[in-house]
Write an enzyme that holds these catalytic residues in place. Structure first.
Site, mmCIF file in Angstrom:
data_model
loop_
_atom_site.group_PDB
_atom_site.id
_atom_site.type_symbol
_atom_site.label_atom_id
_atom_site.label_comp_id
_atom_site.label_asym_id
_atom_site.label_seq_id
_atom_site.Cartn_x
_atom_site.Cartn_y
_atom_site.Cartn_z
ATOM 1 N N HIS A 63 -6.106 -3.245 3.077
ATOM 2 C CA HIS A 63 -5.790 -3.514 1.673
ATOM 3 C C HIS A 63 -6.633 -4.673 1.134
ATOM 4 O O HIS A 63 -6.149 -5.579 0.468
ATOM 5 C CB HIS A 63 -4.305 -3.825 1.492
ATOM 6 C CG HIS A 63 -3.831 -3.618 0.078
ATOM 7 N ND1 HIS A 63 -3.742 -4.645 -0.838
ATOM 8 C CD2 HIS A 63 -3.426 -2.517 -0.585
ATOM 9 C CE1 HIS A 63 -3.302 -4.184 -1.993
ATOM 10 N NE2 HIS A 63 -3.107 -2.885 -1.867
ATOM 11 N N ASP A 88 2.396 -3.330 0.275
ATOM 12 C CA ASP A 88 1.888 -4.638 -0.116
ATOM 13 C C ASP A 88 3.025 -5.662 -0.022
ATOM 14 O O ASP A 88 4.176 -5.330 -0.279
ATOM 15 C CB ASP A 88 1.387 -4.605 -1.542
ATOM 16 C CG ASP A 88 0.246 -3.638 -1.775
ATOM 17 O OD1 ASP A 88 -0.075 -2.847 -0.869
ATOM 18 O OD2 ASP A 88 -0.295 -3.625 -2.893
ATOM 19 N N ASP A 106 -2.122 2.680 -6.801
ATOM 20 C CA ASP A 106 -3.060 2.784 -5.683
ATOM 21 C C ASP A 106 -2.374 3.174 -4.380
ATOM 22 O O ASP A 106 -3.031 3.285 -3.351
ATOM 23 C CB ASP A 106 -3.851 1.476 -5.510
ATOM 24 C CG ASP A 106 -2.974 0.254 -5.326
ATOM 25 O OD1 ASP A 106 -1.847 0.249 -5.835
ATOM 26 O OD2 ASP A 106 -3.435 -0.706 -4.674
ATOM 27 N N HIS A 107 -1.058 3.434 -4.462
ATOM 28 C CA HIS A 107 -0.333 3.859 -3.268
ATOM 29 C C HIS A 107 0.319 5.232 -3.414
ATOM 30 O O HIS A 107 0.812 5.775 -2.425
ATOM 31 C CB HIS A 107 0.730 2.820 -2.899
ATOM 32 C CG HIS A 107 0.129 1.527 -2.445
ATOM 33 N ND1 HIS A 107 -0.002 1.191 -1.123
ATOM 34 C CD2 HIS A 107 -0.418 0.511 -3.154
ATOM 35 C CE1 HIS A 107 -0.596 0.010 -1.030
ATOM 36 N NE2 HIS A 107 -0.862 -0.419 -2.256
ATOM 37 N N HIS A 135 7.250 -7.932 -2.964
ATOM 38 C CA HIS A 135 6.159 -7.580 -3.868
ATOM 39 C C HIS A 135 6.687 -7.574 -5.301
ATOM 40 O O HIS A 135 7.853 -7.876 -5.560
ATOM 41 C CB HIS A 135 5.576 -6.228 -3.463
ATOM 42 C CG HIS A 135 4.231 -5.953 -4.043
ATOM 43 N ND1 HIS A 135 3.226 -6.899 -4.111
ATOM 44 C CD2 HIS A 135 3.712 -4.817 -4.587
ATOM 45 C CE1 HIS A 135 2.163 -6.356 -4.658
ATOM 46 N NE2 HIS A 135 2.431 -5.100 -4.969
ATOM 47 N N HIS A 187 3.239 1.509 -7.152
ATOM 48 C CA HIS A 187 1.985 1.095 -7.768
ATOM 49 C C HIS A 187 0.962 2.206 -7.519
ATOM 50 O O HIS A 187 0.923 2.796 -6.439
ATOM 51 C CB HIS A 187 1.500 -0.242 -7.193
ATOM 52 C CG HIS A 187 2.185 -1.421 -7.809
ATOM 53 N ND1 HIS A 187 2.189 -2.684 -7.241
ATOM 54 C CD2 HIS A 187 2.889 -1.541 -8.983
ATOM 55 C CE1 HIS A 187 2.861 -3.519 -8.022
ATOM 56 N NE2 HIS A 187 3.286 -2.855 -9.075
#
Length: 301
Positions: free
Chosen positions: A268, A210, A64-65, A140, A62
């Site tokens: 997070h 996450d 944002d990682h 996730h 993802h």
């Protein structure tokens, strides 16, 4: 063991917050964990030398990682890096990065090694003389791993007074540090416990982001010194956490309690919340030792 938070907020970067990225220093090794947008800027702000980072761990694909990864790799090359760089992440990460390098004709000045992950079981992905790293399979929306960093036990500490009293030659010192007994010339065996002290207990750090609430991680992180666990939502948004496969602060604390960890670090956070102290307050109703990650904050354990 030192943890530096470069970014710890969910989804999109803002002028005041950054997506997930952090640096773990353990046994004189420096590991970059996740690499959201702006990571290289945050490395500069926190005065972390690029040259010390030889291993990057990406939890999942993802944006944002890992959207900061290609920029970080490119900057390393522009600075004339020659040291190998190892990247550990889900299958597909090599294709993503090499495509960008190929189409921009921006090949690195150093060797780039990809260690692609597919297993849904915990596995060792890095090991040297001092540190071992294992995956923590998470729950996730895409294939995701957390990471467990463990120091290997160090040598025992020499009891100088004892070895001198027994008139033990220095050639046996390394054997003693390694836990061995010593046999004197007259045949007397001196047990190691009389000649040395216990080593400093090895430390451990678990990174879980996450994930939805997932008790399967508990045996993997049991008794760790420090657990970083995502806490995207508060308990008032528990239904949303369930739908998106994220955790509330209370759920993160529950995992910490059941795993008997020593210290919980929350992060997070969804940017819908204006004050992150409410995450700590909620978690402390379940688990007492709670710290709040925040951009630019460092912890020494």
């Amino acid at each position: 063991m030192k943890l530096t938070i470069l970014g710890c907020y969910a989804a999109t970067p803002r002028t005041i917050t950054n997506p997930t990225s952090q640096v773990l220093e353990i046994k004189n090794r420096m590991f970059l964990i996740d690499c959201g947008e702006g990571t290289q800027v945050q490395l500069r702000k926190n005065k972390i030398k690029f040259s010390k980072i030889n291993h990057i761990f990406i939890s999942h694909l993802h944006g944002d990682h890992f959207f900061g990864l290609i920029g970080t790799i490119s900057t390393f090359a522009l600075l004339g890096r020659t040291t190998d760089l190892h990247i550990y992440g889900p299958k597909g990460i090599k294709e993503i990065i090499t495509l960008q390098l190929r189409l921009s004709n921006s090949w690195t000045t150093y060797e780039l090694f990809f260690h692609e992950l597919e297993s849904k079981e915990s596995e060792i992905i890095f090991e040297d003389q001092k540190v071992i790293v294992k995956t923590i399979p998470l729950k996730h929306r895409v294939y995701t791993n957390g990471f467990l960093f463990q120091e290997k036990p160090g040598d025992r500490k020499l009891n100088v007074d004892a070895v001198q009293n027994y008139n033990i030659d220095t050639c046996y010192y390394q054997k003693i540090k390694g836990g061995g007994n010593v046999t004197l010339e007259d045949g007397t065996i001196i047990e190691n416990e009389k000649l040395s002290f216990d080593p400093i207990p090895p430390m451990s750090y678990a990174f879980c982001s996450d994930t939805g609430y997932h008790e399967a991680v508990i045996p993997l992180i049991e008794n760790v010194d420090v657990l970083y666990h995502e806490s995207t939502f508060l308990d008032s948004e528990e239904s949303l956490a369930g739908k998106t496969l994220h955790c509330t602060a209370k759920e993160a604390a529950t995992i910490a309690l059941k795993a008997n960890v020593k210290q919980l670090v929350l992060g997070h956070y969804s940017t819908r919340y204006g004050d992150i102290t409410v995450f700590k307050e909620e978690a402390e109703t379940i688990f007492p030792n709670v710290l709040l990650a925040d951009d630019g904050r460092s912890f020494e354990f």
